[in-house]
Design a protein around this motif. Structure first.
Motif, PDB file in Angstrom:
ATOM      1  N   THR A  78     -12.674  33.813  88.787  1.00 25.17           N
ATOM      2  CA  THR A  78     -12.256  33.285  88.069  1.00 25.17           C
ATOM      3  C   THR A  78     -10.804  32.095  88.426  1.00 25.17           C
ATOM      4  OG1 THR A  78     -11.308  34.754  86.098  1.00 25.17           O
ATOM      5  CG2 THR A  78     -13.677  33.745  86.431  1.00 25.17           C
ATOM      6  N   TRP A  79     -10.017  33.109  88.608  1.00 24.98           N
ATOM      7  CA  TRP A  79      -8.727  32.927  88.502  1.00 24.98           C
ATOM      8  C   TRP A  79      -8.253  31.529  89.439  1.00 24.98           C
ATOM      9  CZ3 TRP A  79      -5.663  34.510  92.830  1.00 24.98           C
ATOM     10  CH2 TRP A  79      -6.437  35.900  93.037  1.00 24.98           C
ATOM     11  N   ARG A 132     -10.444  30.034  90.886  1.00 26.05           N
ATOM     12  CA  ARG A 132     -11.909  28.480  90.377  1.00 26.05           C
ATOM     13  C   ARG A 132     -10.480  27.820  89.614  1.00 26.05           C
ATOM     14  NH1 ARG A 132     -16.338  32.300  90.368  1.00 26.05           N
ATOM     15  NH2 ARG A 132     -16.421  31.719  88.014  1.00 26.05           N
ATOM     16  N   ALA A 133      -9.989  28.284  88.514  1.00 27.47           N
ATOM     17  CA  ALA A 133      -9.029  27.592  87.162  1.00 27.47           C
ATOM     18  C   ALA A 133      -7.706  27.174  88.112  1.00 27.47           C
ATOM     19  CB  ALA A 133      -8.511  28.498  86.296  1.00 27.47           C
ATOM     20  N   SER A 160     -10.168  23.879  90.181  1.00 33.74           N
ATOM     21  CA  SER A 160     -10.011  22.643  88.596  1.00 33.74           C
ATOM     22  C   SER A 160      -8.715  22.351  88.537  1.00 33.74           C
ATOM     23  CB  SER A 160     -11.011  24.005  87.710  1.00 33.74           C
ATOM     24  OG  SER A 160     -11.685  24.616  88.087  1.00 33.74           O
ATOM     25  N   THR A 161      -7.195  23.251  88.555  1.00 30.79           N
ATOM     26  CA  THR A 161      -6.219  22.870  88.117  1.00 30.79           C
ATOM     27  C   THR A 161      -5.787  21.788  88.631  1.00 30.79           C
ATOM     28  OG1 THR A 161      -5.940  24.413  86.381  1.00 30.79           O
ATOM     29  CG2 THR A 161      -3.772  23.307  87.266  1.00 30.79           C
ATOM     30  N   GLN A 207      -9.088  23.948  79.621  1.00 26.47           N
ATOM     31  CA  GLN A 207     -10.158  25.244  79.872  1.00 26.47           C
ATOM     32  C   GLN A 207     -10.554  26.038  80.830  1.00 26.47           C
ATOM     33  OE1 GLN A 207     -12.907  21.556  79.620  1.00 26.47           O
ATOM     34  NE2 GLN A 207     -13.122  21.405  77.231  1.00 26.47           N
ATOM     35  N   ALA A 208      -9.949  25.048  82.162  1.00 25.07           N
ATOM     36  CA  ALA A 208      -9.963  26.077  83.411  1.00 25.07           C
ATOM     37  C   ALA A 208      -9.307  27.511  82.851  1.00 25.07           C
ATOM     38  CB  ALA A 208      -9.606  25.169  84.658  1.00 25.07           C
ATOM     39  N   ALA A 209      -8.354  27.479  82.452  1.00 23.40           N
ATOM     40  CA  ALA A 209      -7.052  28.654  82.033  1.00 23.40           C
ATOM     41  C   ALA A 209      -8.279  29.520  81.340  1.00 23.40           C
ATOM     42  CB  ALA A 209      -6.615  27.162  81.532  1.00 23.40           C
ATOM     43  N   SER A 221     -10.810  29.782  81.016  1.00 23.17           N
ATOM     44  CA  SER A 221     -12.217  30.062  81.694  1.00 23.17           C
ATOM     45  C   SER A 221     -11.632  31.462  82.347  1.00 23.17           C
ATOM     46  CB  SER A 221     -12.727  29.156  82.661  1.00 23.17           C
ATOM     47  OG  SER A 221     -11.603  28.815  83.528  1.00 23.17           O
ATOM     48  N   ILE A 222     -10.900  31.851  82.268  1.00 26.61           N
ATOM     49  CA  ILE A 222     -10.367  33.401  83.749  1.00 26.61           C
ATOM     50  C   ILE A 222     -11.311  34.366  82.670  1.00 26.61           C
ATOM     51  CG2 ILE A 222      -8.412  34.661  84.569  1.00 26.61           C
ATOM     52  CD1 ILE A 222      -7.016  31.776  85.025  1.00 26.61           C
TER      53      ILE A 222
END
Length: 605
Positions: A74-75, A77-78, A81-82, A260-262, A264-265
């Motif tokens: 997830t980190w 992917r975050a 996404s950033t 939101q990406a941050a 979602s971790i």
């Protein structure tokens, strides 16, 4: 409205003598518009450069194909996404530059050309009116000087006539002539007076029209032009701010996406992924049982018992060499007499000892792993990881099979349409493609069956979670184990670099390493040198090869050698120079010519 017009006219009339200053002021206003246009243009260049640098930065840190496994965390992917949001953020700055170019720069550039033309026209009319009034003034001055001159001439003629008339010595004819001359001069002066009076009245009318009608109208047009220019400047300044304001909601969405990406971790999920990715599937080792060495001390020491003890020790060491565990993190208990060296040292010993040369083929798989070529069956991985890789490979093959089957169904329907409507196409034109697809499906199915077999083998060997196994005594295993019949050189399921490998079932039992007794001069590999391998062809070296590694042979470019073992798919060919020198060379370094009766008579280049 009339009062406003009158007030404006009065103000304009106050500038009737400031024509040159107005010309300078309007030119300065146009120069200011051009200066502001240049400012906006430089701002757009800054925005474009900033957007380009942001895009390059985002592209630089985008995951590569070899880093696609990062997407499961997830980190990672975050962060990706950033990067995507940052790319969109850069796009908004490009929108700023585009809107400023179309709404400000292009508009002001076009307006500047228009206002220059309009200003030129207005001041041309003003100069023309000024020239006309100046010409009328000059004409008036000419009439005035003529009238003045004629008046002076008339006065002199009158004085001359009076003088002649008073003189008694002058004849009557001379007096009459002087009288006529005076009358003529008076008439000329009277005509000049009338002409001067008439032109003066005309000039006054033209001057009044010039200063109260023509010039005010021109100045009003210049004033309207100047006010319009100022108004356009204000609109441009407002647009300059509105262009930035329009993208603020989208930039806010980009920043919200980063937030939101941050958020979602999920640390626990990521740690679970790590455990799932790297678990090997091995069962922990069982308890080590007590080994009673005291029984040997109770035996009677004699020459016969000493010999028996020596043979027993041999068998004991042999049994210990055969008993290996698959647990990768625990090493066996070692006795002082049997110190186990690292696997890399044993690999070097096998390479340096010529009688052990025939064992190299079973260990070359580990060498190929070091060189970067992994086995097709993923046997270099632990059972759990191997099972995942095989399952993923089977899924990919099934997707390819489904894709080919979809193409086959589509072509079959097309062929049916052609059969029903021959005018649409030839049905036989589809057959070659259908045959090709059938071959592809057959190959893919065979490959899927191969991987499914490996997967079934792995799943059959996967340990089942139950009571922890107990590690039985080595002496007990030696007494109850059957002597191995396999004479291969494979050592458990470890590759030469220490990684786990899944060997075929025929290699599960490995030949133990037994330290030779000083009294015995024979080597356990003596039977390996019983005969030399026959030559199966020749080869020519295309490039020089130094052969620093053990088991390889150095060759020079253009050298001719004998081939005694062809490439088995691992990129190495076994060659011989003479009866004493042989070894392995890279297949890509030589051109191989196999004998016609040899298996697979193929030329490798």
């Amino acid at each position: 409205m009339d009062a406003i017009k009158g007030e404006t006219l009065l103000k304009v009339q106050q500038l009737r003598d400031q024509f040159d200053n107005l010309e300078k002021h309007t030119q300065w206003g146009i120069d200011f518009v051009e200066k502001y246009t240049k400012f906006v243009k430089e701002r757009t260049e800054i925005e474009l450069n900033y957007a380009r640098q942001i895009r390059n930065l985002s592209k630089k840190y985008q995951p590569k194909k070899k880093e696609e496994d990062e997407n499961k965390y997830t980190w990672c992917r975050a962060f990706h996404s950033t990067l995507n949001e940052l790319n969109d953020y850069a796009g908004q700055h490009e929108v700023i530059a585009e809107n400023m170019t179309s709404q400000i720069i292009a508009d002001l550039t076009r307006y500047t050309q228009e206002i220059k033309t309009e200003r030129k026209s207005h001041f041309h009319d003003g100069r023309k009116a000024q020239q006309q009034i100046e010409a009328s003034w000059k004409q008036l001055e000419s009439c005035k000087r003529k009238f003045e001159r004629d008046c002076k001439e008339a006065d002199r003629a009158q004085q001359y006539f009076e003088k002649m008339d008073a003189d008694i010595n002058v004849t009557k004819a001379d007096v009459e002539k002087a009288r006529q001359q005076a009358q003529m001069r008076h008439q000329m002066a009277s005509d000049s007076k009338n002409e001067y009076s008439s032109y003066l009245q005309k000039f006054n009318q033209e001057q009044n029209e010039h200063y109260y009608t023509i010039i005010p109208n021109i100045f009003q047009k210049i004033q309207a032009m100047e006010e319009k220019r100022i108004e356009r400047m204000g609109e441009s300044l407002k647009t300059f701010a509105e262009v930035d304001r329009q993208i603020l909601p989208i930039i806010g969405k980009c920043l919200d996406g980063m937030t939101q990406a941050a958020e979602s971790i999920e640390p626990k999920n990521d740690s679970s992924q790590v455990i799932e990715s790297y678990k090997s599937g091995f069962e922990p080792p069982g308890d080590v049982e007590f080994e009673d060495y005291g029984q040997a001390m109770k035996r009677t020491v004699s020459e016969t018992s000493l010999n028996n003890s020596r043979s027993d020790n041999k068998a004991e060491r042999s049994s210990k060499g055969k008993t290996k565990t698959l647990w990768p993190f625990i090493k066996k208990n070692k006795t002082p007499k049997q110190s186990k060296e690292p696997l890399s040292h044993r690999f070097n010993d096998l390479m340096t000892s010529k009688p052990k040369m025939h064992c190299l083929r079973s260990l070359r798989r580990g060498l190929s792993l070091k060189l970067g070529s992994n086995p097709e069956d993923f046997s270099h991985l632990p059972p759990e990881q191997r099972r995942k890789k095989l399952q993923a490979k089977i899924d990919d093959i099934n997707k390819d099979i489904q894709k080919e089957m979809d193409q086959r169904d589509a072509l079959t329907k097309m062929k049916e349409v052609y059969i029903k409507n021959p005018q649409m196409g030839d049905p036989n034109s589809v057959d070659p493609r259908l045959g090709e697809i059938a071959q592809n499906i057959e190959k893919l199915q065979a490959e899927a069956q191969k991987f499914e077999g490996w997967l079934a083998e792995v799943e059959g060997r996967m340990p089942v979670k139950s009571d922890p196994p107990r590690r039985t005594s080595v002496l007990y295993e030696t007494q109850n184990s059957t002597p191995p019949t396999n004479n291969n050189c494979a050592q458990d399921r470890e590759s030469p670099d220490g990684s786990y490998t899944e060997e075929p079932s025929s290699e599960v039992q490995s030949k133990p390493e037994v330290q030779p007794e000083p009294a015995e001069s024979g080597d356990e590999f003596d039977d390996a040198d019983e005969e030399m391998l026959p030559t199966i062809g020749t080869c020519k070296a295309l490039y020089p090869f130094e052969g620093h590694n053990e088991g390889t042979i150095a060759v020079a470019e253009g050298e001719l050698l004998y081939v005694i073992e062809e490439d088995k798919g691992d990129g190495w060919t076994r060659v011989r120079r003479n009866e004493e020198e042989e070894g392995y060379v890279p297949t890509s370094y030589v051109e191989v010519f196999l004998d016609s009766n040899a298996k697979g008579a193929i030329t490798y280049i």
